[in-house]
Each structure stands twice: as C-alpha cells, then as structure tokens.
Design a protein around this motif. Sequence first.
Motif, mmCIF file in Angstrom:
data_model
loop_
_atom_site.group_PDB
_atom_site.id
_atom_site.type_symbol
_atom_site.label_atom_id
_atom_site.label_comp_id
_atom_site.label_asym_id
_atom_site.label_seq_id
_atom_site.Cartn_x
_atom_site.Cartn_y
_atom_site.Cartn_z
ATOM 1 N N ARG A 1 0.830 -1.212 0.000
ATOM 2 C CA ARG A 1 0.000 0.000 0.000
ATOM 3 C C ARG A 1 0.862 1.258 0.000
ATOM 4 O O ARG A 1 0.538 2.233 -0.658
ATOM 5 C CB ARG A 1 -0.932 0.002 1.200
ATOM 6 N N ALA A 2 1.954 1.238 0.750
ATOM 7 C CA ALA A 2 2.852 2.400 0.794
ATOM 8 C C ALA A 2 3.496 2.632 -0.563
ATOM 9 O O ALA A 2 3.625 3.778 -1.009
ATOM 10 C CB ALA A 2 3.919 2.212 1.868
ATOM 11 N N VAL A 3 3.888 1.565 -1.226
ATOM 12 C CA VAL A 3 4.486 1.697 -2.562
ATOM 13 C C VAL A 3 3.462 2.231 -3.551
ATOM 14 O O VAL A 3 3.761 3.125 -4.348
ATOM 15 C CB VAL A 3 5.077 0.351 -3.047
ATOM 16 N N ALA A 4 2.249 1.709 -3.489
ATOM 17 C CA ALA A 4 1.202 2.167 -4.402
ATOM 18 C C ALA A 4 0.877 3.642 -4.163
ATOM 19 O O ALA A 4 0.747 4.422 -5.118
ATOM 20 C CB ALA A 4 -0.051 1.310 -4.239
ATOM 21 N N LYS A 5 0.776 4.030 -2.890
ATOM 22 C CA LYS A 5 0.489 5.436 -2.562
ATOM 23 C C LYS A 5 1.617 6.344 -3.045
ATOM 24 O O LYS A 5 1.370 7.398 -3.637
ATOM 25 C CB LYS A 5 0.300 5.584 -1.055
ATOM 26 N N ALA A 6 2.869 5.950 -2.805
ATOM 27 C CA ALA A 6 4.019 6.744 -3.251
ATOM 28 C C ALA A 6 4.070 6.811 -4.773
ATOM 29 O O ALA A 6 4.435 7.844 -5.342
ATOM 30 C CB ALA A 6 5.312 6.171 -2.686
ATOM 31 N N SER A 7 3.698 5.736 -5.436
ATOM 32 C CA SER A 7 3.682 5.717 -6.903
ATOM 33 C C SER A 7 2.651 6.689 -7.456
ATOM 34 O O SER A 7 2.916 7.414 -8.420
ATOM 35 C CB SER A 7 3.398 4.306 -7.416
ATOM 36 N N ARG A 8 1.486 6.717 -6.820
ATOM 37 C CA ARG A 8 0.445 7.678 -7.244
ATOM 38 C C ARG A 8 0.922 9.109 -7.027
ATOM 39 O O ARG A 8 0.741 9.977 -7.887
ATOM 40 C CB ARG A 8 -0.855 7.443 -6.464
#
Length: 106
Positions: free
Chosen positions: A32-39
Amino acid sequence: MERVARTDGVGHRLLAEATSAASTIGSASSARAVAKASRRFTALLGSIADYGPDGVSTDDAHALVHLAEDAILRIEGRLAEETDGAHVSQELAEAVYGIRAALEQV
C-alpha cells in the motif's frame, strides 16, 4: 528554448517531493505504501506541465527524469517479484504507464 530557474522555487519543491516519493517506492515493504508513493510520484511528475517551460530549471528537470527512470525500474522490479495482490499489481503497472506518459511532457 533553455529553461531558467524561477525565483519561486517550484522546481526545487517538486524535486524534493518527488525524491521523497521515489525513496518510499524504493524502500517501503508495504504494498500500500508503494502504491500510494507511486500515485504521488506520478501526480508530481504530471504537474510539471502546469508550470510552463520556465517553471522548472533544466537541472531540476534532468533530476526528475532520472528519478522517474529509477522509480520505473523499482516498480517493475516489484512487479516481477509477484508478491503483491492483483489489485496492487495492477495499480503499480498503471503507475509505470502514468510515469512514462508524464515523462513525455518533461
């Protein structure tokens, strides 16, 4: 036309925020942290066009491109590991496409 640095520091702020997001992409263990940072990274990179050709200095633009290329490699590496769920994997794949599309505007 050569880009010039603006006195309001838009490029420096974008670079600082993008660096933070890219760091999270590379170091977070949580999907989730990676996805949020990617967005976040994709949105920041996409916002460069909003500031026009003089909004970001050439040096900052080069640094952002380098960060984007590194972020893509890190996301693709995570996708290759196949450890995330289908929803997160799809979101990360979309982030790669979004980053590539935003790079075309830099």
